[in-house]
Design a protein around this motif. Structure first.
Motif, PDB file in Angstrom:
ATOM      1  N   LEU A  19       0.830  -1.206   0.000  1.00  0.00           N
ATOM      2  CA  LEU A  19       0.000   0.000   0.000  1.00  0.00           C
ATOM      3  C   LEU A  19       0.863   1.253   0.000  1.00  0.00           C
ATOM      4  CD1 LEU A  19      -2.817   1.299   0.224  1.00  0.00           C
ATOM      5  CD2 LEU A  19      -2.560   1.137   2.697  1.00  0.00           C
ATOM      6  N   LEU A  20       1.887   1.272   0.817  1.00  0.00           N
ATOM      7  CA  LEU A  20       2.773   2.429   0.917  1.00  0.00           C
ATOM      8  C   LEU A  20       3.496   2.704  -0.402  1.00  0.00           C
ATOM      9  CD1 LEU A  20       4.142   4.516   2.890  1.00  0.00           C
ATOM     10  CD2 LEU A  20       5.938   2.800   3.132  1.00  0.00           C
ATOM     11  N   PHE A  21       4.019   1.650  -1.016  1.00  0.00           N
ATOM     12  CA  PHE A  21       4.767   1.821  -2.264  1.00  0.00           C
ATOM     13  C   PHE A  21       3.862   2.158  -3.449  1.00  0.00           C
ATOM     14  CE2 PHE A  21       8.158  -1.326  -0.596  1.00  0.00           C
ATOM     15  CZ  PHE A  21       8.723  -0.329   0.178  1.00  0.00           C
ATOM     16  N   SER A  22       2.663   1.605  -3.472  1.00  0.00           N
ATOM     17  CA  SER A  22       1.800   1.796  -4.633  1.00  0.00           C
ATOM     18  C   SER A  22       0.937   3.055  -4.559  1.00  0.00           C
ATOM     19  CB  SER A  22       0.909   0.578  -4.850  1.00  0.00           C
ATOM     20  OG  SER A  22       0.046   0.397  -3.757  1.00  0.00           O
ATOM     21  N   ALA A  23       0.720   3.600  -3.379  1.00  0.00           N
ATOM     22  CA  ALA A  23      -0.160   4.762  -3.229  1.00  0.00           C
ATOM     23  C   ALA A  23       0.245   5.959  -4.098  1.00  0.00           C
ATOM     24  CB  ALA A  23      -0.264   5.166  -1.765  1.00  0.00           C
ATOM     25  N   PRO A  24       1.510   6.340  -4.142  1.00  0.00           N
ATOM     26  CA  PRO A  24       1.866   7.491  -4.992  1.00  0.00           C
ATOM     27  C   PRO A  24       1.590   7.240  -6.479  1.00  0.00           C
ATOM     28  CG  PRO A  24       3.690   6.952  -3.522  1.00  0.00           C
ATOM     29  CD  PRO A  24       2.671   5.869  -3.385  1.00  0.00           C
ATOM     30  N   PHE A  25       1.880   6.031  -6.935  1.00  0.00           N
ATOM     31  CA  PHE A  25       1.666   5.729  -8.349  1.00  0.00           C
ATOM     32  C   PHE A  25       0.183   5.623  -8.670  1.00  0.00           C
ATOM     33  CE2 PHE A  25       5.852   3.750  -7.405  1.00  0.00           C
ATOM     34  CZ  PHE A  25       6.611   4.735  -8.030  1.00  0.00           C
ATOM     35  N   TRP A  26      -0.588   5.096  -7.717  1.00  0.00           N
ATOM     36  CA  TRP A  26      -2.037   5.030  -7.911  1.00  0.00           C
ATOM     37  C   TRP A  26      -2.613   6.438  -7.996  1.00  0.00           C
ATOM     38  CZ3 TRP A  26      -5.590   1.957  -9.589  1.00  0.00           C
ATOM     39  CH2 TRP A  26      -6.915   2.236  -9.334  1.00  0.00           C
ATOM     40  N   TRP A  27      -2.161   7.312  -7.096  1.00  0.00           N
ATOM     41  CA  TRP A  27      -2.643   8.688  -7.095  1.00  0.00           C
ATOM     42  C   TRP A  27      -2.283   9.386  -8.418  1.00  0.00           C
ATOM     43  CZ3 TRP A  27      -0.401  13.507  -7.423  1.00  0.00           C
ATOM     44  CH2 TRP A  27      -1.250  14.567  -7.169  1.00  0.00           C
ATOM     45  N   LEU A  28      -1.040   9.220  -8.862  1.00  0.00           N
ATOM     46  CA  LEU A  28      -0.620   9.824 -10.129  1.00  0.00           C
ATOM     47  C   LEU A  28      -1.433   9.277 -11.298  1.00  0.00           C
ATOM     48  CD1 LEU A  28       3.228   9.918  -9.619  1.00  0.00           C
ATOM     49  CD2 LEU A  28       1.728  11.893  -9.891  1.00  0.00           C
ATOM     50  N   HIS A  29      -1.705   7.995 -11.280  1.00  0.00           N
ATOM     51  CA  HIS A  29      -2.496   7.376 -12.342  1.00  0.00           C
ATOM     52  C   HIS A  29      -3.904   7.977 -12.378  1.00  0.00           C
ATOM     53  CE1 HIS A  29      -4.144   4.324 -14.984  1.00  0.00           C
ATOM     54  NE2 HIS A  29      -5.082   4.069 -14.076  1.00  0.00           N
ATOM     55  N   GLN A  30      -4.493   8.140 -11.206  1.00  0.00           N
ATOM     56  CA  GLN A  30      -5.846   8.701 -11.139  1.00  0.00           C
ATOM     57  C   GLN A  30      -5.854  10.191 -11.492  1.00  0.00           C
ATOM     58  OE1 GLN A  30      -8.698   6.950 -10.679  1.00  0.00           O
ATOM     59  NE2 GLN A  30      -7.344   5.196 -10.788  1.00  0.00           N
ATOM     60  N   ALA A  31      -4.835  10.906 -11.072  1.00  0.00           N
ATOM     61  CA  ALA A  31      -4.793  12.349 -11.304  1.00  0.00           C
ATOM     62  C   ALA A  31      -4.536  12.700 -12.763  1.00  0.00           C
ATOM     63  CB  ALA A  31      -3.723  12.986 -10.423  1.00  0.00           C
ATOM     64  N   THR A  32      -3.715  11.903 -13.433  1.00  0.00           N
ATOM     65  CA  THR A  32      -3.344  12.233 -14.806  1.00  0.00           C
ATOM     66  C   THR A  32      -4.123  11.441 -15.845  1.00  0.00           C
ATOM     67  OG1 THR A  32      -1.570  10.592 -14.879  1.00  0.00           O
ATOM     68  CG2 THR A  32      -0.997  12.813 -14.094  1.00  0.00           C
ATOM     69  N   GLY A  33      -4.652  10.303 -15.459  1.00  0.00           N
ATOM     70  CA  GLY A  33      -5.347   9.446 -16.414  1.00  0.00           C
ATOM     71  C   GLY A  33      -4.397   8.733 -17.350  1.00  0.00           C
ATOM     72  N   SER A  34      -3.110   8.794 -17.049  1.00  0.00           N
ATOM     73  CA  SER A  34      -2.095   8.181 -17.896  1.00  0.00           C
ATOM     74  C   SER A  34      -1.843   6.736 -17.479  1.00  0.00           C
ATOM     75  CB  SER A  34      -0.794   8.980 -17.793  1.00  0.00           C
ATOM     76  OG  SER A  34       0.238   8.321 -18.480  1.00  0.00           O
TER      77      SER A  34
END
Length: 79
Positions: A19-34
């Protein structure tokens, strides 16, 4: 399994680290749609597993890692 950590403790550590490692990438994925961050998300459980084993005093062989023949590694890079 090492004596320093129980099975449930190691599982909890693995889940929390994932959860700790994936949270930033999940957030970036949701924020950018990339979809660029999807590949990084896929690495997070593996990295969490390695970190969990090392923090609990285990060996990477617990994860099935062992030395391999260099020609197969080279073939994998070529393919």
């Amino acid at each position: 399994m090492t004596k320093s950590a129980s099975r449930s403790g190691r599982m909890a550590m693995f889940v929390l680290l994932t959860l700790l490692f994936s949270a930033p990438f999940w957030w970036l994925h949701q924020a950018t749609g990339s979809g660029v961050y999807t590949a990084l998300l896929m690495w997070c459980p593996g990295i969490a597993a390695v970190v969990t084993v090392k923090l609990t005093g285990g060996a990477l062989s617990e994860l099935g890692w062992r030395g391999s023949d260099l020609r197969w590694v080279a073939l994998g890079w070529i393919v």
